[in-house]
Design a protein around this motif. Sequence first.
Motif, PDB file in Angstrom:
ATOM      1  N   SER A 161       0.952  -1.365  -0.053  1.00  0.00           N
ATOM      2  CA  SER A 161       0.023  -0.150   0.034  1.00  0.00           C
ATOM      3  C   SER A 161       0.587   1.385  -0.011  1.00  0.00           C
ATOM      4  O   SER A 161       0.278   2.199  -0.500  1.00  0.00           O
ATOM      5  CB  SER A 161      -1.027   0.058   1.189  1.00  0.00           C
ATOM      6  OG  SER A 161      -1.887  -1.017   1.070  1.00  0.00           O
ATOM      7  N   LEU A 162       1.902   1.274   0.539  1.00  0.00           N
ATOM      8  CA  LEU A 162       2.809   2.445   0.522  1.00  0.00           C
ATOM      9  C   LEU A 162       4.210   1.981   0.368  1.00  0.00           C
ATOM     10  O   LEU A 162       4.835   1.207   1.119  1.00  0.00           O
ATOM     11  CB  LEU A 162       2.652   3.137   1.879  1.00  0.00           C
ATOM     12  CG  LEU A 162       3.608   4.301   2.356  1.00  0.00           C
ATOM     13  CD1 LEU A 162       3.413   5.441   1.129  1.00  0.00           C
ATOM     14  CD2 LEU A 162       3.765   4.731   3.492  1.00  0.00           C
ATOM     15  N   LEU A 167       2.253   5.288  -3.709  1.00  0.00           N
ATOM     16  CA  LEU A 167       1.560   4.211  -3.184  1.00  0.00           C
ATOM     17  C   LEU A 167       1.433   3.072  -3.917  1.00  0.00           C
ATOM     18  O   LEU A 167       1.853   2.910  -5.231  1.00  0.00           O
ATOM     19  CB  LEU A 167      -0.096   4.773  -3.170  1.00  0.00           C
ATOM     20  CG  LEU A 167      -0.389   6.134  -2.388  1.00  0.00           C
ATOM     21  CD1 LEU A 167      -1.870   6.598  -2.613  1.00  0.00           C
ATOM     22  CD2 LEU A 167      -0.028   6.061  -1.027  1.00  0.00           C
ATOM     23  N   VAL A 183      -4.404   6.166   3.411  1.00  0.00           N
ATOM     24  CA  VAL A 183      -2.791   6.409   3.674  1.00  0.00           C
ATOM     25  C   VAL A 183      -2.590   7.607   4.269  1.00  0.00           C
ATOM     26  O   VAL A 183      -1.680   7.557   5.417  1.00  0.00           O
ATOM     27  CB  VAL A 183      -1.844   6.196   2.674  1.00  0.00           C
ATOM     28  CG1 VAL A 183      -0.693   6.514   2.614  1.00  0.00           C
ATOM     29  CG2 VAL A 183      -1.818   4.681   1.985  1.00  0.00           C
TER      30      VAL A 183
END
Length: 222
Positions: A161-162, A167, A183
């Motif tokens: 996700s990050l 991202l 996020v």
Amino acid sequence: MNAYTGVVEPGQRADVRQLQDLTIAKFAVSAMKNNCYLLRCRKTKEQLLIDAADESDRILTEVTNPNHGGGPLKTVVTTHRHWDHVRALQTVVDATGAASMAHREDAGHIPVVTKRLDEGDIVTVGHCRLSVIHLVGHTPGSIALRYDDPAGHSHLFTGDSLFPGGLGKTTNPRDFQTLFRDVTTKLFDAADDDTWVYPGHGNDTTLGAERPQLPLWKKRGW
């Protein structure tokens, strides 16, 4: 022992970080260069694995490595359902008897799940506690795990996700907007700049290093 850098490659030794109560061993597997994170409570020696991505023999060897393992593997947490993050899961669970945990929105797509997670749940490894953060967008059930070191800063295991520089991949603008919102609000707004980020592939980063790029990510849409 050399200072922890978070730079690992498949086939190379794990990079190990010693916190007050927790040991973090990072190693990479497969041509996809997936990161696996083996966490050990320094008091009880119990262990938790984040993403049994591939190469079950390598994972089981790290579990028994006396330099950073050696205790029972109690739990495997899968950050999301994508195939490259679960290839060794069934074998590792069968070999160790570990509980297998994933967010309920992804659990049905993962080979074996014995506990379904939700936002705010606490996952323990010995005396250490990690909080579950649900990040929608890369997949419906992607999660991060946050560990707050009582003697230092926070640590985030973010799956896909990050990453440094952006991202995780999304398939449409709506998913990007959802992931960017989650996020931003659940990671960047909730933790300090010195929070260390451990992604599902590649090198580590910090929230402080990435925070100035948030407007760029929002503008470009990926």
